[in-house]
Write an enzyme that holds these catalytic residues in place. Structure first.
Site, short mmCIF file in Angstrom:
data_model
loop_
_atom_site.label_atom_id
_atom_site.label_comp_id
_atom_site.label_asym_id
_atom_site.label_seq_id
_atom_site.Cartn_x
_atom_site.Cartn_y
_atom_site.Cartn_z
N ASP A 130 0.82 -1.20 0.00
CA ASP A 130 0.00 0.00 0.00
C ASP A 130 0.85 1.25 0.00
O ASP A 130 0.60 2.21 -0.75
CB ASP A 130 -0.91 -0.03 1.24
CG ASP A 130 -1.84 1.17 1.33
OD1 ASP A 130 -1.34 2.26 1.67
OD2 ASP A 130 -3.03 1.03 1.05
N TRP A 157 -5.34 1.76 0.19
CA TRP A 157 -5.42 0.91 -1.00
C TRP A 157 -5.58 -0.55 -0.61
O TRP A 157 -6.27 -1.32 -1.31
CB TRP A 157 -4.20 1.13 -1.89
CG TRP A 157 -4.03 2.57 -2.24
CD1 TRP A 157 -2.92 3.35 -2.00
CD2 TRP A 157 -5.00 3.44 -2.84
NE1 TRP A 157 -3.15 4.65 -2.42
CE2 TRP A 157 -4.41 4.73 -2.94
CE3 TRP A 157 -6.29 3.26 -3.30
CZ2 TRP A 157 -5.09 5.82 -3.49
CZ3 TRP A 157 -6.97 4.35 -3.84
CH2 TRP A 157 -6.38 5.60 -3.93
N ASP A 158 -4.97 -0.98 0.47
CA ASP A 158 -5.19 -2.33 0.96
C ASP A 158 -6.67 -2.55 1.29
O ASP A 158 -7.25 -3.59 0.93
CB ASP A 158 -4.37 -2.58 2.22
CG ASP A 158 -2.93 -2.98 1.93
OD1 ASP A 158 -2.67 -3.47 0.82
OD2 ASP A 158 -2.07 -2.80 2.81
N LEU A 159 -7.26 -1.61 1.99
CA LEU A 159 -8.64 -1.77 2.43
C LEU A 159 -9.61 -1.72 1.26
O LEU A 159 -10.57 -2.51 1.18
CB LEU A 159 -8.98 -0.70 3.46
CG LEU A 159 -8.15 -0.77 4.74
CD1 LEU A 159 -8.43 0.43 5.64
CD2 LEU A 159 -8.42 -2.06 5.50
#
Length: 398
Positions: A130, A157-159
């Site tokens: 991320d 961005w991960d989430l």
């Protein structure tokens, strides 16, 4: 947790944030999510924050409501068991490498309708996190006042990728129900990031203007929105998005005459134009700084709430956790047994659904807690065969 996905089983082989988030959201909606890890835990098993006993509160909360199978994935027999399990189940979420023993081509060779959702770094399979993807799309150079880049601590961005992966899995299942076809869905972090930039107009903006957007600190681009300090030293964020909010804000601060004077001098009207309020912030900000600085936060909060004005004081995460409205009285939270032994409010599903009772959040599994149950129920292994695998160190049990 809800029962909307009851009957759906998913195998998850993953680590860190994006891929486990996809599994978590499925589990919270009622799916059986079986997380497969290396015996003793994968690379994220001790990820901070941790307790004094080195139990990861991070891992504990990203893996709630899942089951755990522990295998020695460094040995052929352990890898074969995971392959068999994926094929027997038919739905697979992973962020393992594109090629290798968990490639979709290898797995689908014996299960043509298999659905694999593969979270990736870059589309070519090269790794990314991320924090590096965020740099690549330019947000740290928009954040703060400059000149140095400013990273943010939220792995956005991960989430987003995890949520999109869960959505993509359900879309692929829907397609399979209509066509009988499986397939691999690839979701690169980098595509989620640059695609989101595009969805918010950023790609078009850069190409249209031919320049970077100026860095604004805590000001909101294109709106009247910024942080201000009250008389008692409370820094608070105020954002205006409707004409009514603007009128009520100006009235609450008794700035009607001063605003009218600016409008007359500059030949404009702020009443219904977000862009003008942003463009002429050089004249507006000093007025609001003075007016807000003349009142305590408590007085302003009462007036702003009465006028439907969007505002919030800045506070630490520790302070936020103490807020009953956010945690103690919030129905998404509940009690759960935790492998760490530490008792605290645990989050369940975020959605509110009519005619569905919200179930208490469930605990995360201990590494290998469900190994025997899964191998017996999913692969029909006998108790003797499971015992042999355990004795050989290929299967871990809690």
């Amino acid at each position: 947790m809800y029962d909307l996905l009851t009957g759906l089983s998913v195998i998850e082989a993953s680590s860190f944030v994006a891929s486990p988030t996809a599994g978590l959201y499925c589990a919270q909606m009622g799916a059986e999510v079986i997380r497969v890890d290396q015996i003793g835990g994968g690379p994220d098993f001790r990820r901070w924050p941790v307790t004094d006993a080195n139990d990861s509160l991070y891992w504990e909360n990203l893996n709630r409501a899942k089951k755990s199978l522990a295998l020695d994935l460094g040995r052929p027999e352990g890898r074969e068991l995971l392959q068999e399990l994926v094929r027997a189940t038919g739905q697979f979420i992973t962020n393992f490498p594109v090629n290798g023993f968990l490639s979709h081509a290898v797995l689908a060779d014996a299960r043509a309708d298999l659905i694999t959702v593969r979270v990736m770094g870059w589309p070519d399979g090269s790794p990314a996190l991320d924090y590096t993807v965020n740099n690549s799309v330019g947000y740290p150079m928009l954040t703060g006042s400059g000149p140095d880049p400013v990273n943010h601590v939220l792995p956005a961005w991960d989430l987003l990728t995890g949520a999109y992966a869960a959505f993509a899995l359900l879309a692929a299942i829907q397609r399979r129900s209509m066509t009988g076809e499986g397939g691999e869905v690839r979701i690169p972090l980098s595509d989620v990031a640059i695609g989101t930039v595009a969805n918010l107009g950023g790609v078009a903006e850069m190409l249209y203007t031919g320049a970077n957007r100026p860095r604004l600190g805590n000001a909101v681009y294109g709106l009247f929105g910024r942080d201000f300090v009250t008389r008692d030293g409370q820094r608070t964020m105020i954002v205006v998005v409707t004409p009514r909010q603007w009128d009520n804000l100006v009235t609450a601060l008794k700035l009607n005459d001063a605003i009218a004077a600016i409008e007359a001098t500059r030949g404009i009207s702020f009443a219904s134009d977000d862009g003008l309020r942003f463009t002429h912030r050089d004249a507006l900000y000093p007025l609001f700084e003075c007016a807000i600085g003349a009142h305590t936060h408590a007085d302003l909060a009462a007036a702003f709430d009465a006028g439907g004005i969007v505002h919030s004081p800045y506070r630490t995460m520790y302070d936020a956790v103490q807020d009953p409205a956010l945690v103690a009285d919030n129905p998404i939270f509940g009690a759960a047994d935790n492998p760490s032994g530490f008792t605290y409010p645990a989050a369940g599903a975020f959605a509110t659904l009519p005619r569905h009772d919200r179930q208490p959040p469930r605990a995360a599994p201990r590494n290998g807690q469900h190994s025997e149950e899964i191998l017996s129920g999913r692969l029909s292994l006998s108790s003797g065969e499971i015992a042999r695998l355990v004795d050989a160190g290929i299967v871990g049990v809690e």
